[in-house]
Design an enzyme around this catalytic site. Structure first.
Site, mmCIF file in Angstrom:
data_model
loop_
_atom_site.group_PDB
_atom_site.id
_atom_site.type_symbol
_atom_site.label_atom_id
_atom_site.label_comp_id
_atom_site.label_asym_id
_atom_site.label_seq_id
_atom_site.Cartn_x
_atom_site.Cartn_y
_atom_site.Cartn_z
ATOM 1 N N CYS A 398 11.154 7.739 -46.137
ATOM 2 C CA CYS A 398 10.257 8.655 -46.844
ATOM 3 C C CYS A 398 8.794 8.200 -46.681
ATOM 4 C CB CYS A 398 10.670 8.768 -48.308
ATOM 5 S SG CYS A 398 9.972 10.209 -49.149
ATOM 6 N N HIS A 525 16.363 10.291 -47.474
ATOM 7 C CA HIS A 525 16.801 9.048 -48.136
ATOM 8 C C HIS A 525 18.271 8.774 -47.802
ATOM 9 C CE1 HIS A 525 13.341 8.285 -50.868
ATOM 10 N NE2 HIS A 525 13.142 9.581 -50.671
ATOM 11 N N GLU A 527 19.987 6.216 -48.179
ATOM 12 C CA GLU A 527 20.652 5.302 -49.121
ATOM 13 C C GLU A 527 21.501 6.028 -50.152
ATOM 14 O OE1 GLU A 527 16.416 5.818 -50.922
ATOM 15 O OE2 GLU A 527 17.392 5.891 -48.953
#
Length: 561
Positions: A398, A525, A527
């Protein structure tokens, strides 16, 4: 629907989220389908506008919900896909009731906390618990509800009352209350103290809820006489007093519950013993023990804004853990405050500046995670430059991707004042700009949020090979700014390749530097979708690159190994 309610007493931050997730894991291992709800009694509509220092990271769901980080724990532990409605806040409840009142739905009645707010809470719980979250049809068997905060807080009172009413309306066989409490040990005496838990249970019972199980948090295992005292004064059978003491890693918590037959106590209370199987946790046991036995580690420099609170980057930390374990490594994360790398800190705090640079230079790889605001940006740019110039594996997420673009524009294109319009509205070279559809007046839910498709521009890039899909990938987003489409051509002429774009082809999603072993920036993102047994492809590639194994991994996958 069967409900398991997890409440907390004495102090906040006891690990109610991990306890609730672990209860879900054990019930799922018994062959039951499980869903989760997190109740946050704050007035915010969602977690989107809160500082990570205030409440930890903001977890983003597929549907764009900005929610409490505990929902991230639920998704990782239970391997489910939740919705924004699985996170209930006081703000959401009040908003829905006030909207109904404005529409005249209450037919002239005086709108009150009881029954209107409490009814709204019950209706929300009953409707959301019926939404399937595991990819199968039909509602789950059990809904685990975590009530945030501590019993006795003023702000959680309407929820306690609504849950009391819910427990009465669904009947005893459909409701199980697990109360998580603290058993402190005073240093001078060295005795496990039960009085705080006694008071907490008394408070809960005064509000009309009686715990069926106590989950006691402590540093060391509970002594038998402590259990007996708790049983006697808290009105809970000794067999239902669970001890969740400190463990080497949180994957041991479901095993702790299983070893103390927590599943039997919960299944018995919910009248599910006849249909449940013995908990099959072999895979979970292997995972927990594998981590404990790892000896080799990899040093990862995490250069961010919120390094004072590790919960600010909880999902990133978990994704690194998942990737490292699949490479038989332990993650050794070196937290670096980005501002400590800046030239200004060399004058104001020379020791911190020198230590930050030494840590950065000793790391095997560098990660710049997401964030908002201009604090520490210059330090992040220096970290990206160091990684690019010294062939150190770099992953920018990001903001980290935007940092890579700004650094490249300044260092390679020679645009000294290249910047993001977020940090410098007067920059002559805005390489990162505010998205056209964004709102400049409202902060909440005005970003580009949720799961979006990214199309690979070439099947030959590292990212496409790691994902094992040459066409596209779907990942979760949370951003207001994007790379300026007008500078793409000149950046690519100098070697920075944008290998992933959105479906319009105008929004840059993934960048790579082909001349570098692993220099990757992503606008999304990754994750948020990482799981213990299915690490994020990008995090896995990042760790493989840091240990010099990326090329061999990509070759073996190309050959179908």
């Amino acid at each position: 629907m069967k409900y398991v309610l997890v409440t907390g007493g004495v102090v906040s931050g006891l690990g109610k989220g991990v306890t609730a997730s672990s209860i879900g894991v054990v019930l799922k291992a018994c062959g039951l389908r499980v869903t989760s709800i997190k109740i946050d009694p704050y007035l915010n509509t969602d977690a989107g506008t809160m500082s990570p220092f205030e409440h930890g990271e903001v977890f983003v769901l597929d549907d764009g919900g900005e929610v409490d980080l505990d929902l991230g724990n639920y998704e990782r532990f239970l391997d489910v896909t939740l919705t924004k409605d699985n996170n209930i806040t006081t703000g959401k409840i009040f908003q829905s009731v006030i909207e109904k009142e404005r529409k005249g739905d209450y037919l002239g009645k005086t709108v009150q906390v009881v029954p209107h707010i409490t009814d709204a809470i019950k209706d929300w719980i009953e409707s959301v618990s019926a939404i399937p979250v595991d990819g199968k049809d039909g509602p789950a068997d059990v809904c685990v509800i975590e009530l945030g905060g501590t019993v006795g807080d003023i702000e959680s009172m309407p929820f306690i009352e609504a849950l009391r009413q819910l427990s009465f309306s669904v009947g005893q066989d459909n409701f199980c209350l697990v109360h998580v409490s603290l058993i402190p040990v005073l240093g001078v005496v060295g005795e496990q103290k039960t009085k705080p838990t006694q008071h907490s249970v008394r408070e809960l019972r005064a509000l009309g809820l009686t715990p069926h199980l106590l989950a006691c948090r402590s540093a060391q295992p509970l002594l038998e006489n402590t259990k007996e005292k708790l049983s006697q004064f808290c009105h809970v059978p000794a067999a239902n007093i669970l001890n969740i003491h400190d463990v080497p890693n949180i994957w041991h918590v479901p095993l702790l519950l299983r070893n103390q037959n927590a599943h039997d106590a919960i299944l018995n209370q919910l009248n599910l013993l006849s249909i449940a199987m013995p908990p099959a946790l072999q895979d979970w046991t292997m995972m927990a023990e594998t981590y404990d036995n790892l000896t080799n580690s990899v040093r990862i420099a995490m250069v961010g804004k919120y390094v004072g609170l590790t919960d600010s980057y909880l999902s990133v930390v978990k994704a690194l853990l998942h990737a490292c374990i699949s490479c038989s490594l332990k993650p050794s994360i070196d937290w670096i405050a980005a501002s400590d790398l800046e030239e200004d800190s060399a004058k104001s705090t020379p020791e911190a500046h020198a230590a930050a640079w030494e840590t950065l230079k000793n790391a095997a790889c560098i990660l710049v995670p997401g964030g908002f605001g201009d604090r520490g940006v210059r330090g992040m740019i220096l970290a990206a430059k160091y990684a690019r110039e010294n062939s150190i594996p770099y992953l920018g997420i990001c903001l980290g991707m935007q940092i890579a673009v700004i650094e490249f524009a300044r260092s390679v294109l020679g645009l000294e004042r290249a910047d993001s319009s977020e940090f410098d509205t007067d920059t002559p070279d805005p390489v990162v700009i505010f998205m056209p559809e964004g709102s400049r007046t409202h902060m909440g839910s005005t970003m580009r949020l949720g799961s979006r498709r990214t199309l690979f521009q070439t099947p030959d890039c590292i990212t496409a090979k790691l994902y094992g899909n040459t066409q596209y990938v779907e990942e979760r987003h949370r951003h207001r700014y994007e790379v300026n489409p007008e500078v793409i051509e000149v950046l690519e002429e100098k070697g920075l390749q944008f290998v992933g774009k959105d479906e319009t082809g105008k929004r840059m999603e993934i960048l790579e530097l082909p001349t570098h072993p692993f220099y990757v920036g992503v606008q999304f993102h990754p994750e948020f979708k990482s799981r213990p047994r299915r690490p994020s492809a990008l995090f896995l590639g990042f760790i493989l690159a840091a240990t010099g194994k990326l090329e061999a991994h990509l070759k073996s996958h190309q050959n179908g190994v």
